[in-house]
Design an enzyme around this catalytic site. Structure first.
Site, PDB file in Angstrom:
ATOM      1  N   MET A 124       0.845  -1.191   0.000  1.00  8.40           N
ATOM      2  CA  MET A 124       0.000   0.000   0.000  1.00  8.40           C
ATOM      3  C   MET A 124       0.881   1.242   0.000  1.00  8.40           C
ATOM      4  O   MET A 124       1.671   1.445   0.930  1.00  8.40           O
ATOM      5  CB  MET A 124      -0.934  -0.010   1.217  1.00  8.40           C
ATOM      6  N   MET A 125       0.741   2.043  -1.056  1.00  7.45           N
ATOM      7  CA  MET A 125       1.558   3.242  -1.196  1.00  7.45           C
ATOM      8  C   MET A 125       1.369   4.178  -0.005  1.00  7.45           C
ATOM      9  O   MET A 125       0.243   4.406   0.444  1.00  7.45           O
ATOM     10  CB  MET A 125       1.192   3.975  -2.491  1.00  7.45           C
TER      11      MET A 125
ATOM     12  N   CYS B 157      -2.386  -1.293  -9.960  1.00 10.96           N
ATOM     13  CA  CYS B 157      -2.548   0.078  -9.488  1.00 10.96           C
ATOM     14  C   CYS B 157      -3.140   0.967 -10.577  1.00 10.96           C
ATOM     15  O   CYS B 157      -2.636   0.983 -11.707  1.00 10.96           O
ATOM     16  CB  CYS B 157      -1.210   0.635  -9.025  1.00 10.96           C
TER      17      CYS B 157
ATOM     18  N   ASN C 263      -7.779 -10.672  -2.842  1.00 14.11           N
ATOM     19  CA  ASN C 263      -7.621  -9.373  -2.192  1.00 14.11           C
ATOM     20  C   ASN C 263      -8.860  -8.527  -2.476  1.00 14.11           C
ATOM     21  O   ASN C 263      -9.480  -8.655  -3.515  1.00 14.11           O
ATOM     22  CB  ASN C 263      -6.344  -8.712  -2.748  1.00 14.11           C
TER      23      ASN C 263
END
Length: 326
Positions: A16-17, A98, A209
């Site tokens: 997770m950025m 992403c 996910n």
């Protein structure tokens, strides 16, 4: 490519950025000895041309831990994968999920789902460069590419390229019209499509996910696929990791205060290196989610961690109401 079986993919924490940095991963490891952790996405260009030491830094305690790469140039990705393996990572994961504008402009992330042949070339180049597993994280679709046949073709191409582990976010990505945040919430979840993929590719390790928030959901998914990847739920309510650890591995639940006391050594060592408390404390704000004193805990840390001289004493002060409640 090395057999990935030594890695247990049943419980994983998503890349997770701006969240899953090395401090976050160290904290998560205290909560779950078995969870497989992932770095934030690092672009292959940044690694090959940038500050390798800073981008690849991690601690021994984080293992097993994977490096997630973003990119679309096979040679550059191979070079970046080689650096990651040399730095000691246990797995190299390619981001094909992403949806941010920055990612699209660089021709990587979810837009690559439209180019499975190129992704296959990238994977093959990376696998030839390293002796650790090379895996892929993708969506179930992108924009109007919304047929199961598209995901099926993408998966078949990955298998042909040598991929043995596929992490699937069970939402498609809209590259136009939705922000990255909206892409995590608005496109509907379709777990059935991921289950179908597992049925059709039984030898492929499938990790699911998206929208998973409880131990019960984790256990239910594990009846259909090989692994579960927790995202925002593990960040905002990190004790969920400990609860999943207990359910899957029988590990006794740690006390939350004791977890922070174990984190003290890390915090003090990092501060001695020049790290500011705020860079670590922001990851622990959700530990006491739902408990009496949790709001005061968050407020004390949020208001004080950025101040000059803030250190372990501030964490102790934040925990005081929780110790009293216990």
């Amino acid at each position: 490519m090395q057999n990935p079986d030594p890695i247990d993919f049943r419980l994983t924490v998503a890349p997770m950025m701006d969240w899953t940095d090395r401090h976050c991963r160290y904290f998560h490891r205290l909560l779950s000895p078995h969870a497989h952790l992932y770095t934030e996405m690092v672009t292959s260009a940044a690694l090959v041309r940038g500050n390798q030491v800073r981008l690849l830094e991690h601690s021994h305690e984080e293992h097993p831990v994977a490096l997630q790469l973003g990119g679309s140039d096979p040679a550059e990705l191979a070079a970046a994968a080689r650096m990651g393996a040399a730095a000691g990572y246990d797995e190299i994961n390619l981001n094909v999920g992403c949806p941010s504008d920055r990612v699209q402009s660089g021709r990587f992330g979810a837009c690559l789902m439209r180019e499975p042949a190129l992704v296959g070339e990238c994977v093959q180049a990376m696998a030839a460069a390293v002796d650790i597993p090379v895996t892929v994280k993708c969506r179930i679709g992108v924009d109007d590419q919304d047929e199961y046949a598209d995901l099926q073709h993408f998966t078949r191409t990955m298998v042909s390229a040598g991929v043995r582990v596929l992490v699937v976010h069970a939402r498609k990505a809209w590259l136009q019209g939705l922000s990255p945040k909206e892409n995590r919430e608005i496109p509907p979840l379709d777990y059935g499509r991921v289950y179908r993929l597992k049925q059709e590719f039984p030898d492929l390790i499938i990790v699911i996910n998206g929208g998973i928030t409880t131990v019960e959901q984790v256990q239910a998914h594990l009846g259909r696929v090989d692994g579960v990847m927790l995202g925002r739920s593990a960040y905002h309510d990190p004790y969920l990791l400990a609860q999943c650890e207990q359910a899957l591995y029988g590990t006794p639940l740690p006390g939350k205060v004791q977890v922070l006391e174990h984190l003290r050594i890390y915090i003090e060592a990092e501060m001695a290196r020049g790290t500011q408390l705020k860079h670590i404390s922001r990851h622990i704000l959700g530990l006491f989610q739902g408990e009496a004193g949790a709001r005061q805990f968050r407020r004390t840390l949020s208001e004080g961690a950025h101040l000059e001289g803030a250190g372990w004493a501030l964490v102790e002060a934040a925990m005081a109401p929780l110790r009293q409640a216990a």
